[in-house]
Design a protein around this motif. Sequence first.
Motif, short mmCIF file in Angstrom:
data_model
loop_
_atom_site.label_atom_id
_atom_site.label_comp_id
_atom_site.label_asym_id
_atom_site.label_seq_id
_atom_site.Cartn_x
_atom_site.Cartn_y
_atom_site.Cartn_z
N ASP A 33 0.88 -1.18 0.00
CA ASP A 33 0.00 0.00 0.00
C ASP A 33 0.91 1.23 0.00
O ASP A 33 1.55 1.52 1.02
CB ASP A 33 -0.88 -0.05 1.25
N HIS A 61 -2.46 1.98 9.16
CA HIS A 61 -3.31 0.82 9.46
C HIS A 61 -2.48 -0.44 9.27
O HIS A 61 -1.46 -0.43 8.57
CB HIS A 61 -4.53 0.80 8.53
N THR A 97 1.15 0.72 7.90
CA THR A 97 1.45 1.79 6.95
C THR A 97 1.64 3.09 7.73
O THR A 97 1.08 3.25 8.81
CB THR A 97 0.32 2.00 5.93
N GLU A 136 1.13 7.02 6.70
CA GLU A 136 0.63 7.78 5.56
C GLU A 136 -0.03 9.10 5.94
O GLU A 136 -1.22 9.30 5.73
CB GLU A 136 -0.37 6.93 4.77
N GLU A 161 3.03 7.58 1.66
CA GLU A 161 2.72 6.34 2.38
C GLU A 161 3.75 5.25 2.12
O GLU A 161 4.06 4.94 0.97
CB GLU A 161 1.34 5.83 1.94
MN LIG Z 1 -3.11 2.90 3.19
#
Ligand SMILES: [Mn+2]
Length: 407
Positions: free
Chosen positions: A247, A323, A351, A353, A376
């Motif tokens: 991500d 998250h 993560t 971000e 991120e």
């Molecule tokens: Mn994310």
Amino acid sequence: MIHQNRQKELLSQLDDNALVIISTNPEQFRNGDVTYAFRPQSDFFYLTGFEEPEAVAVISRKHYSMFLRDKDPAREIWDGERLGLIDAPEVLKLNQALNINNLEDQLSQLISTDSTIYFDAKPCEFDAKITGLLADYSIKSLQEPLHKMRLIKDESEIKTMQKAADISIIAHQQAMQYVAPGMLECDLQSVFDAHFVKNNAEHAYTPIVAGGKNACILHYIKNNQPLNDGDLVLIDAGCEFNNYASDVSRVFPINGRFSDAQKSIYQIVLDAQLAAIECIKPGVSVHEPHKIASSIIQQGLELLGLLKAGEPLSKFYMHGTGHWLGMDVHDVGKYQHKQQHRNFEKGMVITVEPGIYIRKDDKINSIYADIGIRIEDDILVTESGNTVLTGNLIKTINDIEALMSKN
Ligand SMILES: [Mn+2]
């Protein structure tokens, strides 16, 4: 062995006569007789390693059974080979393979009078049917123990997640080199589509490719507008490889050079992100990155005169700082324990971000209007600190401008 070990570890946390029932859904229709690409339920894949649709595993300390689709030569011509009932016991290390078509009749035969049943129904027809078959029993949830396990990634999972991160890194770099004013957002997205597919990966979530003011729409997924000279583009795109997600978000100038206003906002977000990452290590509260990032962003925006002292930051920064990441892009696992933020532990992946989103109607100095920035990365907690799985993807203003000036 890895799946058997996970089953054992799970059972060791449950009642002695625990009977775990865990399912993966049938294929879903998109339109007419066309199906979406199948992707197994994360919990099911985590415990079984089996990737065919429409299966139910029944696991206890004494036996491991699975209901699955049997061979069907006519269907296999169209949809591909199935494992089938004869080969399943050896391949999946089952005690017993059962036909999914007999689930209704045979599920109850696997349940003893003293079984404690663990089952979590996902909101789908298939699981509703299983819930119906279990109507006479009391049912416990598996989520707490199972998701606690999924929160801590083992060696093989970390290897897969690093691979997913590496694929995403290259795609983001290629996008920085490919972008040009006048291009459509979807054209830029095609860099990710192509690179992911080339690497046997797919999007872990619908990508965000947002030029200019579209970056201030947090879940912008239309990706069909022109990318204009002088604007930034925000890309939030990460691949899923072997059912594990990455991500990643980066922001860069469409014409290759940041304006001074863009630079000043970008640098605040980058400083916040670097400081937030820096704090991550075992024993530190999982809330700490957000606290640190928020305070740096608050100070930065006050210095630029965009926020008055004490004004709420949520006007420009309205989401959390990270998250859990794993098989699901917003992965399972709790952030709190007994109403307290829990601490980071080795093997967690989170993560980081932070972002700033300045919408035109914010009545602010117009040089900052319509700037949306989010940076991120994916962070693995290690024994003594952390490793940034996406750490090889450039993010300083100088590095981005240098890469983009190369042809
Ligand atoms: Mn994310």
